[in-house]
Motif scaffolding. Structure first.
Motif, PDB file in Angstrom:
ATOM      1  N   SER A  90      39.937  -4.975  73.789  1.00 27.35           N
ATOM      2  CA  SER A  90      39.176  -5.985  74.518  1.00 27.35           C
ATOM      3  C   SER A  90      38.283  -6.753  73.555  1.00 27.35           C
ATOM      4  O   SER A  90      38.059  -6.335  72.420  1.00 27.35           O
ATOM      5  CB  SER A  90      38.319  -5.323  75.604  1.00 27.35           C
ATOM      6  N   ALA A  91      37.756  -7.861  74.029  1.00 27.94           N
ATOM      7  CA  ALA A  91      36.916  -8.699  73.180  1.00 27.94           C
ATOM      8  C   ALA A  91      35.665  -7.962  72.721  1.00 27.94           C
ATOM      9  O   ALA A  91      35.189  -8.145  71.608  1.00 27.94           O
ATOM     10  CB  ALA A  91      36.535  -9.967  73.935  1.00 27.94           C
ATOM     11  N   SER A  92      35.124  -7.098  73.592  1.00 29.16           N
ATOM     12  CA  SER A  92      33.892  -6.377  73.256  1.00 29.16           C
ATOM     13  C   SER A  92      34.161  -5.053  72.558  1.00 29.16           C
ATOM     14  O   SER A  92      33.253  -4.438  72.016  1.00 29.16           O
ATOM     15  CB  SER A  92      33.083  -6.113  74.538  1.00 29.16           C
ATOM     16  N   GLY A  93      35.432  -4.603  72.557  1.00 30.15           N
ATOM     17  CA  GLY A  93      35.762  -3.335  71.928  1.00 30.15           C
ATOM     18  C   GLY A  93      35.454  -2.161  72.843  1.00 30.15           C
ATOM     19  O   GLY A  93      34.596  -2.240  73.726  1.00 30.15           O
ATOM     20  N   VAL A  94      36.155  -1.058  72.627  1.00 30.91           N
ATOM     21  CA  VAL A  94      35.940   0.157  73.412  1.00 30.91           C
ATOM     22  C   VAL A  94      34.827   0.969  72.765  1.00 30.91           C
ATOM     23  O   VAL A  94      34.827   1.200  71.556  1.00 30.91           O
ATOM     24  CB  VAL A  94      37.234   0.994  73.501  1.00 30.91           C
ATOM     25  N   VAL A  95      33.884   1.410  73.557  1.00 36.74           N
ATOM     26  CA  VAL A  95      32.748   2.178  73.062  1.00 36.74           C
ATOM     27  C   VAL A  95      33.038   3.665  73.229  1.00 36.74           C
ATOM     28  O   VAL A  95      33.448   4.106  74.310  1.00 36.74           O
ATOM     29  CB  VAL A  95      31.463   1.805  73.832  1.00 36.74           C
ATOM     30  N   ASN A  96      32.857   4.430  72.155  1.00 31.11           N
ATOM     31  CA  ASN A  96      32.984   5.875  72.280  1.00 31.11           C
ATOM     32  C   ASN A  96      31.961   6.384  73.289  1.00 31.11           C
ATOM     33  O   ASN A  96      30.797   6.008  73.246  1.00 31.11           O
ATOM     34  CB  ASN A  96      32.769   6.557  70.927  1.00 31.11           C
ATOM     35  N   GLY A  97      32.415   7.238  74.197  1.00 30.14           N
ATOM     36  CA  GLY A  97      31.562   7.708  75.272  1.00 30.14           C
ATOM     37  C   GLY A  97      31.765   6.931  76.565  1.00 30.14           C
ATOM     38  O   GLY A  97      31.256   7.337  77.617  1.00 30.14           O
ATOM     39  N   CYS A  98      32.505   5.824  76.512  1.00 30.22           N
ATOM     40  CA  CYS A  98      32.786   5.048  77.720  1.00 30.22           C
ATOM     41  C   CYS A  98      33.486   5.919  78.750  1.00 30.22           C
ATOM     42  O   CYS A  98      34.412   6.665  78.424  1.00 30.22           O
ATOM     43  CB  CYS A  98      33.654   3.842  77.371  1.00 30.22           C
ATOM     44  N   LYS A  99      33.091   5.826  80.008  1.00 29.35           N
ATOM     45  CA  LYS A  99      33.704   6.624  81.058  1.00 29.35           C
ATOM     46  C   LYS A  99      35.132   6.165  81.329  1.00 29.35           C
ATOM     47  O   LYS A  99      35.445   4.980  81.231  1.00 29.35           O
ATOM     48  CB  LYS A  99      32.888   6.537  82.352  1.00 29.35           C
ATOM     49  N   ASP A 143      35.493   2.249  82.262  1.00 29.42           N
ATOM     50  CA  ASP A 143      34.329   1.746  82.977  1.00 29.42           C
ATOM     51  C   ASP A 143      33.634   0.685  82.118  1.00 29.42           C
ATOM     52  O   ASP A 143      32.491   0.842  81.692  1.00 29.42           O
ATOM     53  CB  ASP A 143      33.377   2.903  83.297  1.00 29.42           C
ATOM     54  N   ASP A 144      34.367  -0.399  81.843  1.00 28.12           N
ATOM     55  CA  ASP A 144      33.815  -1.492  81.062  1.00 28.12           C
ATOM     56  C   ASP A 144      33.818  -2.771  81.899  1.00 28.12           C
ATOM     57  O   ASP A 144      34.187  -2.754  83.080  1.00 28.12           O
ATOM     58  CB  ASP A 144      34.594  -1.688  79.756  1.00 28.12           C
ATOM     59  N   ASP A 145      33.404  -3.856  81.308  1.00 26.01           N
ATOM     60  CA  ASP A 145      33.307  -5.110  82.060  1.00 26.01           C
ATOM     61  C   ASP A 145      34.665  -5.616  82.525  1.00 26.01           C
ATOM     62  O   ASP A 145      34.746  -6.408  83.476  1.00 26.01           O
ATOM     63  CB  ASP A 145      32.642  -6.194  81.199  1.00 26.01           C
ATOM     64  N   TYR A 146      35.741  -5.178  81.860  1.00 23.29           N
ATOM     65  CA  TYR A 146      37.073  -5.689  82.153  1.00 23.29           C
ATOM     66  C   TYR A 146      37.908  -4.718  82.988  1.00 23.29           C
ATOM     67  O   TYR A 146      39.031  -5.029  83.349  1.00 23.29           O
ATOM     68  CB  TYR A 146      37.811  -5.991  80.841  1.00 23.29           C
ATOM     69  N   ARG A 147      37.320  -3.525  83.266  1.00 23.10           N
ATOM     70  CA  ARG A 147      38.088  -2.477  83.955  1.00 23.10           C
ATOM     71  C   ARG A 147      39.463  -2.315  83.283  1.00 23.10           C
ATOM     72  O   ARG A 147      40.519  -2.330  83.919  1.00 23.10           O
ATOM     73  CB  ARG A 147      38.265  -2.805  85.454  1.00 23.10           C
ATOM     74  N   THR A 148      39.409  -2.143  81.980  1.00 20.29           N
ATOM     75  CA  THR A 148      40.617  -2.106  81.161  1.00 20.29           C
ATOM     76  C   THR A 148      41.510  -0.914  81.511  1.00 20.29           C
ATOM     77  O   THR A 148      41.043   0.232  81.490  1.00 20.29           O
ATOM     78  CB  THR A 148      40.237  -1.997  79.668  1.00 20.29           C
TER      79      THR A 148
END
Length: 314
Positions: A253-262, A304-309
């Motif tokens: 994604s444009a913002s990247g996946v964050v470690n710890g993201c649900k 659980d990010d802004d894009y529901r990837t």
């Protein structure tokens, strides 16, 4: 290839094997601690999940360093040298591990030294660097430097002083045609072989079995007490491990996946776990995810990010 934990998981199966080109990696994202002294083995035996007394010059082990609640502070690769032990670990966790391990030294004849500036860790993938290279998981050879075989396709870590590593790289270049790889690719390879390295954001969040450390031979259930041992053993013998490690992929994604993201169930929106580590290589975001396994895995997982990837287990 590691065995399936439940009927619902194909984690670590053969389709995830890497077809690696010959590459050398000057950066692996790892640091090195040396533990020296007559009580070095005793100190580590009381803190790490593996059996230090089983280590040999020819066989290293992965291990977990846990807090009193059995949560893994850091994963470590433990290598026995003639006069000491080397602890290889994510650079992001170096200061944390040094600080916490030193709390247990007390009057023991043991010294922990950060050797990251004095020793380099070279990554090699796609070829065995010598004819007598170690072949088993975490086997160690001296070819001519300390070299550890990582799980999966031919991948190795080689340890040495900067001068030794430069000389060794020159030796390899005279014998093989290879390219130099980058840190993101090396991390992608680690994730693709389910090596559970993680950063400070995931420290003290998971018990060792949730990270697959037992599947990699890094937990001894017979060696006796160590910090966190009661929780680790109870989870093992009572079958109360409710989460496991999986390899997954999603579109970057444009913002990247964050470690710890649900990680969520895409239908119910229920939390199923989280991202332990991830890396983007060749347009693919590959991740290690720790997910609930009690009731099986849903087919539709999202971040659980802004894009529901969408994210898929592979």
């Amino acid at each position: 290839m590691l065995e399936d934990r439940t009927d619902h998981t194909n984690a670590f199966s053969e389709p995830n094997a890497l077809a690696l080109s010959k590459k050398i990696f000057a950066s692996t994202g790892l640091s090195l601690i040396e533990v020296i002294g007559q009580d070095a083995a005793k100190l580590l035996q009381g803190q790490l999940t593996c059996n230090i007394n089983d280590l040999m010059a020819s066989q290293a082990s992965i291990a977990g360093f846990c807090n009193a609640k059995g949560r893994v502070i850091s994963t470590l690769l433990v290598v026995k040298s003639p006069a000491s032990f080397y602890l290889i670990l994510p650079a992001d966790l170096l200061d944390t591990v040094l600080k916490k391990l030193r709390m247990y030294v007390l009057r023991a004849d043991a010294t922990l030294q950060d050797q990251t500036g004095n020793m380099r860790i070279l990554g090699i993938s796609g070829f065995a660097p010598e004819i007598d290279a170690p072949t088993g998981n975490f086997a160690v050879g001296q070819i001519p430097l300390t070299t550890i075989k990582l799980p999966g396709a031919p991948r190795y870590l080689t340890l040495g002083t900067p001068d030794q590593i430069d000389e060794f790289a020159g030796l390899l270049s005279s014998r093989y045609e290879f390219e130099y790889g980058c840190l993101d690719e090396w991390r992608y390879q680690d994730i693709s072989t389910a090596l559970p390295w993680f950063d400070i954001n995931q420290s003290e969040q998971h018990i060792p079995q949730m990270l697959g450390i037992d599947q990699l031979g890094g937990i001894s259930f017979s060696k006796g007490c160590y910090t966190g041992q009661e929780i680790v053993a109870r989870s093992h013998y009572l079958g109360k491990v409710k989460r496991a490690l999986f390899i997954a992929e999603c579109q970057p994604s444009a913002s990247g996946v964050v470690n710890g993201c649900k990680v969520l169930d895409g239908i119910s929106q229920q939390s199923m776990g989280c991202v332990l580590a991830n890396s983007v290589w060749s347009g693919i975001n590959r991740a290690l995810v720790v997910l609930q396994i009690v009731d099986g895995l849903p087919k539709n997982l999202i971040l659980d990010d802004d894009y529901r990837t969408p994210i898929a287990i592979i």
